[in-house]
Write a protein that holds these residues in place. Sequence first.
Motif, PDB file in Angstrom:
ATOM      1  N   LEU A 259       0.826  -1.213   0.000  1.00 54.48           N
ATOM      2  CA  LEU A 259       0.000   0.000   0.000  1.00 54.48           C
ATOM      3  C   LEU A 259       0.855   1.255   0.000  1.00 54.48           C
ATOM      4  O   LEU A 259       0.388   2.320  -0.398  1.00 54.48           O
ATOM      5  CB  LEU A 259      -0.932  -0.010   1.221  1.00 54.48           C
ATOM      6  CG  LEU A 259      -1.883   1.169   1.390  1.00 54.48           C
ATOM      7  CD1 LEU A 259      -2.812   1.317   0.176  1.00 54.48           C
ATOM      8  CD2 LEU A 259      -2.701   1.040   2.666  1.00 54.48           C
ATOM      9  N   SER A 260       2.096   1.143   0.445  1.00 53.74           N
ATOM     10  CA  SER A 260       2.960   2.324   0.475  1.00 53.74           C
ATOM     11  C   SER A 260       3.834   2.375  -0.773  1.00 53.74           C
ATOM     12  O   SER A 260       4.326   1.352  -1.250  1.00 53.74           O
ATOM     13  CB  SER A 260       3.841   2.326   1.734  1.00 53.74           C
ATOM     14  OG  SER A 260       4.808   1.310   1.686  1.00 53.74           O
ATOM     15  N   LEU A 261       4.032   3.590  -1.258  1.00 51.42           N
ATOM     16  CA  LEU A 261       4.941   3.787  -2.385  1.00 51.42           C
ATOM     17  C   LEU A 261       6.386   3.790  -1.896  1.00 51.42           C
ATOM     18  O   LEU A 261       7.285   3.346  -2.591  1.00 51.42           O
ATOM     19  CB  LEU A 261       4.618   5.103  -3.084  1.00 51.42           C
ATOM     20  CG  LEU A 261       3.245   5.138  -3.791  1.00 51.42           C
ATOM     21  CD1 LEU A 261       2.825   6.572  -4.080  1.00 51.42           C
ATOM     22  CD2 LEU A 261       3.288   4.317  -5.063  1.00 51.42           C
ATOM     23  N   ASN A 262       6.581   4.319  -0.692  1.00 51.79           N
ATOM     24  CA  ASN A 262       7.882   4.327  -0.025  1.00 51.79           C
ATOM     25  C   ASN A 262       7.659   4.353   1.479  1.00 51.79           C
ATOM     26  O   ASN A 262       6.564   4.713   1.957  1.00 51.79           O
ATOM     27  CB  ASN A 262       8.715   5.568  -0.412  1.00 51.79           C
ATOM     28  CG  ASN A 262       9.372   5.430  -1.778  1.00 51.79           C
ATOM     29  OD1 ASN A 262       9.940   4.399  -2.107  1.00 51.79           O
ATOM     30  ND2 ASN A 262       9.281   6.482  -2.583  1.00 51.79           N
ATOM     31  N   HIS A 263       8.693   4.017   2.226  1.00 50.35           N
ATOM     32  CA  HIS A 263       8.632   4.151   3.682  1.00 50.35           C
ATOM     33  C   HIS A 263       9.979   4.650   4.176  1.00 50.35           C
ATOM     34  O   HIS A 263      11.002   4.518   3.487  1.00 50.35           O
ATOM     35  CB  HIS A 263       8.283   2.828   4.361  1.00 50.35           C
ATOM     36  CG  HIS A 263       9.315   1.766   4.211  1.00 50.35           C
ATOM     37  ND1 HIS A 263       9.405   0.955   3.078  1.00 50.35           N
ATOM     38  CD2 HIS A 263      10.331   1.374   5.019  1.00 50.35           C
ATOM     39  CE1 HIS A 263      10.405   0.120   3.211  1.00 50.35           C
ATOM     40  NE2 HIS A 263      10.998   0.337   4.374  1.00 50.35           N
ATOM     41  N   ALA A 264       9.994   5.228   5.383  1.00 55.69           N
ATOM     42  CA  ALA A 264      11.228   5.775   5.943  1.00 55.69           C
ATOM     43  C   ALA A 264      11.194   5.667   7.464  1.00 55.69           C
ATOM     44  O   ALA A 264      10.135   5.790   8.084  1.00 55.69           O
ATOM     45  CB  ALA A 264      11.406   7.234   5.530  1.00 55.69           C
ATOM     46  N   ILE A 265      12.383   5.451   8.053  1.00 56.68           N
ATOM     47  CA  ILE A 265      12.541   5.408   9.502  1.00 56.68           C
ATOM     48  C   ILE A 265      13.277   6.676   9.918  1.00 56.68           C
ATOM     49  O   ILE A 265      14.371   6.971   9.421  1.00 56.68           O
ATOM     50  CB  ILE A 265      13.357   4.178   9.956  1.00 56.68           C
ATOM     51  CG1 ILE A 265      12.764   2.897   9.390  1.00 56.68           C
ATOM     52  CG2 ILE A 265      13.421   4.111  11.481  1.00 56.68           C
ATOM     53  CD1 ILE A 265      13.603   1.653   9.672  1.00 56.68           C
ATOM     54  N   ALA A 266      12.690   7.435  10.844  1.00 58.24           N
ATOM     55  CA  ALA A 266      13.314   8.668  11.310  1.00 58.24           C
ATOM     56  C   ALA A 266      14.368   8.379  12.373  1.00 58.24           C
ATOM     57  O   ALA A 266      14.420   7.292  12.944  1.00 58.24           O
ATOM     58  CB  ALA A 266      12.248   9.611  11.860  1.00 58.24           C
ATOM     59  N   GLU A 267      15.218   9.351  12.617  1.00 57.56           N
ATOM     60  CA  GLU A 267      16.246   9.213  13.651  1.00 57.56           C
ATOM     61  C   GLU A 267      15.611   8.800  14.978  1.00 57.56           C
ATOM     62  O   GLU A 267      14.537   9.288  15.352  1.00 57.56           O
ATOM     63  CB  GLU A 267      16.986  10.545  13.843  1.00 57.56           C
ATOM     64  CG  GLU A 267      17.981  10.864  12.748  1.00 57.56           C
ATOM     65  CD  GLU A 267      18.718  12.167  13.009  1.00 57.56           C
ATOM     66  OE1 GLU A 267      19.926  12.219  12.730  1.00 57.56           O
ATOM     67  OE2 GLU A 267      18.077  13.123  13.491  1.00 57.56           O
ATOM     68  N   GLY A 268      16.289   7.892  15.674  1.00 55.24           N
ATOM     69  CA  GLY A 268      15.783   7.404  16.949  1.00 55.24           C
ATOM     70  C   GLY A 268      15.079   6.072  16.845  1.00 55.24           C
ATOM     71  O   GLY A 268      14.818   5.420  17.861  1.00 55.24           O
ATOM     72  N   LYS A 357      11.321   9.484  -3.145  1.00 53.36           N
ATOM     73  CA  LYS A 357      12.274   8.795  -4.022  1.00 53.36           C
ATOM     74  C   LYS A 357      11.545   7.925  -5.059  1.00 53.36           C
ATOM     75  O   LYS A 357      10.747   7.061  -4.709  1.00 53.36           O
ATOM     76  CB  LYS A 357      13.211   7.927  -3.193  1.00 53.36           C
ATOM     77  CG  LYS A 357      14.462   7.469  -3.922  1.00 53.36           C
ATOM     78  CD  LYS A 357      15.426   6.788  -2.968  1.00 53.36           C
ATOM     79  CE  LYS A 357      15.949   7.760  -1.932  1.00 53.36           C
ATOM     80  NZ  LYS A 357      16.934   7.124  -1.014  1.00 53.36           N
ATOM     81  N   GLY A 358      11.804   8.180  -6.329  1.00 52.41           N
ATOM     82  CA  GLY A 358      11.233   7.382  -7.402  1.00 52.41           C
ATOM     83  C   GLY A 358       9.808   7.731  -7.783  1.00 52.41           C
ATOM     84  O   GLY A 358       9.253   7.118  -8.712  1.00 52.41           O
ATOM     85  N   LEU A 359       9.179   8.680  -7.100  1.00 54.96           N
ATOM     86  CA  LEU A 359       7.799   9.048  -7.430  1.00 54.96           C
ATOM     87  C   LEU A 359       7.749   9.821  -8.753  1.00 54.96           C
ATOM     88  O   LEU A 359       8.613  10.652  -9.036  1.00 54.96           O
ATOM     89  CB  LEU A 359       7.190   9.911  -6.326  1.00 54.96           C
ATOM     90  CG  LEU A 359       7.036   9.287  -4.930  1.00 54.96           C
ATOM     91  CD1 LEU A 359       6.297  10.256  -4.009  1.00 54.96           C
ATOM     92  CD2 LEU A 359       6.313   7.955  -5.011  1.00 54.96           C
ATOM     93  N   ASP A 360       6.725   9.558  -9.545  1.00 52.54           N
ATOM     94  CA  ASP A 360       6.546  10.300 -10.797  1.00 52.54           C
ATOM     95  C   ASP A 360       6.242  11.764 -10.524  1.00 52.54           C
ATOM     96  O   ASP A 360       6.675  12.648 -11.275  1.00 52.54           O
ATOM     97  CB  ASP A 360       5.406   9.678 -11.616  1.00 52.54           C
ATOM     98  CG  ASP A 360       5.742   8.288 -12.107  1.00 52.54           C
ATOM     99  OD1 ASP A 360       6.933   7.983 -12.273  1.00 52.54           O
ATOM    100  OD2 ASP A 360       4.795   7.486 -12.312  1.00 52.54           O
ATOM    101  N   VAL A 361       5.485  12.007  -9.448  1.00 51.57           N
ATOM    102  CA  VAL A 361       5.121  13.379  -9.070  1.00 51.57           C
ATOM    103  C   VAL A 361       5.492  13.589  -7.612  1.00 51.57           C
ATOM    104  O   VAL A 361       5.092  12.800  -6.745  1.00 51.57           O
ATOM    105  CB  VAL A 361       3.608  13.630  -9.263  1.00 51.57           C
ATOM    106  CG1 VAL A 361       3.259  15.064  -8.869  1.00 51.57           C
ATOM    107  CG2 VAL A 361       3.197  13.344 -10.703  1.00 51.57           C
TER     108      VAL A 361
END
Length: 607
Positions: A259-268, A357-361
């Motif tokens: 369901l996600s186009l990308n994901h990220a983990i923040a500091e901590g 990252k990698g999104l068309d828009v």
Amino acid sequence: MKKNMKFIALLLIVSVVLSACTLKTKDESGESTTPSNNANVDQTPVDIELLGMSANEDDLNIVRDQLAKNGFNVKLNIQPDYGSFKTQEDAGNFDISLSSWTTVTGNPDYAVRSLFKTGGDYSILSDPEIDALIDEASTQTPEQYQDTYKRFEEALVFEKAYIAPLFNSIKSQAFNKEVLAADSVRISKSRSLPWEELEFTDTAKHGTDPLILQSTFPTLTSLDPIKGNDGSINIINTNLYVRLVNLTDDDKITSDGSLSLNHAIAEGNTEYYFILRDDINFAKVTDKKAVDSGERVGADDVIFSLNRAKDRNSVPDHRTYTLHEHINTVETVTDLAALDALKVSGSDETVRAALEKGLDVKISELVADKKDANNKEGKYQVVKLTTTTPFPQVLNYLAHQSAGIVSQKQVQAINTYDVENFDVNKDIPYGDQNTVTEGSQYNNTLYTSGPYILSHKNDYEATFYKNPAYMKGTEHEPRIENIKIKFIQDADSTLSALRSGEIHLFYGVSESKFDVVKGDSKLELQSIPSNAVSYLLFNTSNRPVAESADLRKAVLYSINQEEFITFYSGNKYKATSTLSPIVNTGLELKADAAKAKEHLNAYKASK
């Protein structure tokens, strides 16, 4: 006469000395032990009941023979299917149960938490030392947790003998390569088979012919993803509900096909961000056909799904809450500047840049209402998940079928009962298999977010249809319109069905049948070392094995894993616990008849 009296007296002295040998002693752990060479210990075999399923009869027979050699009289309690097996197990009608576990998330915490932690979804243990080690390891990096999991295995297997490991398996499947395109059939170490990628060799049949698979379980635990975690529904619920992330074939976390186009983990390592795609609607069933419900899968459904997944009391008989207890909060992010202000863990990259990252828009606006999302215009939804402690393994759990996204609107409309006063004879929860079973109770209320939806089933087969509103026009849109699962409980019958063309793919071929598959020119075998471990689980409540570590250890040291490996022609591996495919602790169980006898004698002497 005097000589005779002296002789009798000498015999009495010897008798007293020998009888003293039967006195119990204490070993360093405080457990009762008796010397194994004590001829006066009762040599009568000890009765023990071994529970299992008919599908595992070969393994049950090997265990029976190994125990019989070491002083046990084994009563086999063989059940025909998983449902009856679980009924017997839940009722405590066993001393040892032939169990198995596959770490389908690819992380070690999943290999132990549900099974061995007090209150775990499938745990029958309650041991503070075991609990503490599981929790300690869960917060550690791979470099740190190897030693902790070693101490865990030492306690679980060797010190307390709560389980007796048998073997680690190969994951395998065979398919008809005249029917299925070989490059569309994936085999993953942990993840279930993704149906949406399967293709016929003749693509013209995608809309006309059913793809026919097989399962041994005609009774489905639940089609609510949080209410089941077993072989009857794992592969089904994985394909009925989309998740925030997926696993690659080698157990890496990916957003691909999720369901996600990308994901990220923040500091901590306590904040996790997911940018959602807008091209999935829930499917529903009308007149036994799949139709677009018109309702988009969005952030509100993600928040609802994960909050109920972590809440033990959200549904009766919640089976997966321990997998998600590290989730603290789940919320929608609408402040784009907040993403610019955050750095990715271990990087100078911003969370926004990682999500784009990698999104068309690129992101122009974050929206709260899923109806306002429009990825082509740069309008996205972003979900933020916060954990109770730094816990990167949370991503593995989000790839599990129990983290499948359900429709908040539909589930709340169906689950109107009071959880505390749930009446199994009256209340019908969302996902109840009876609602999709043909007959008077049929009333399909499923809303599925994944590539397929279950239309209807009976005792012989289940029929699934493609979700008509799942990632249309993308590489993840399902290829085949109709999938059927045939319920065939016997493995030999399943293999015969594959060879005759009655089914097209056999998921989980026994290692003992590899040569048969390889000898059939129209079949192709795929195999990979798996995360599946088979083991004996001891009853911890109402049998002698619950009270006696000596009795459990007598079973433990009777197990000879080499005999299983030989029986399966080298297609099994040694295991020490359910962790073995993931963490190498260096520990190994070795069969030891002398130790088995010593502990069995100690048990007899303590009675």
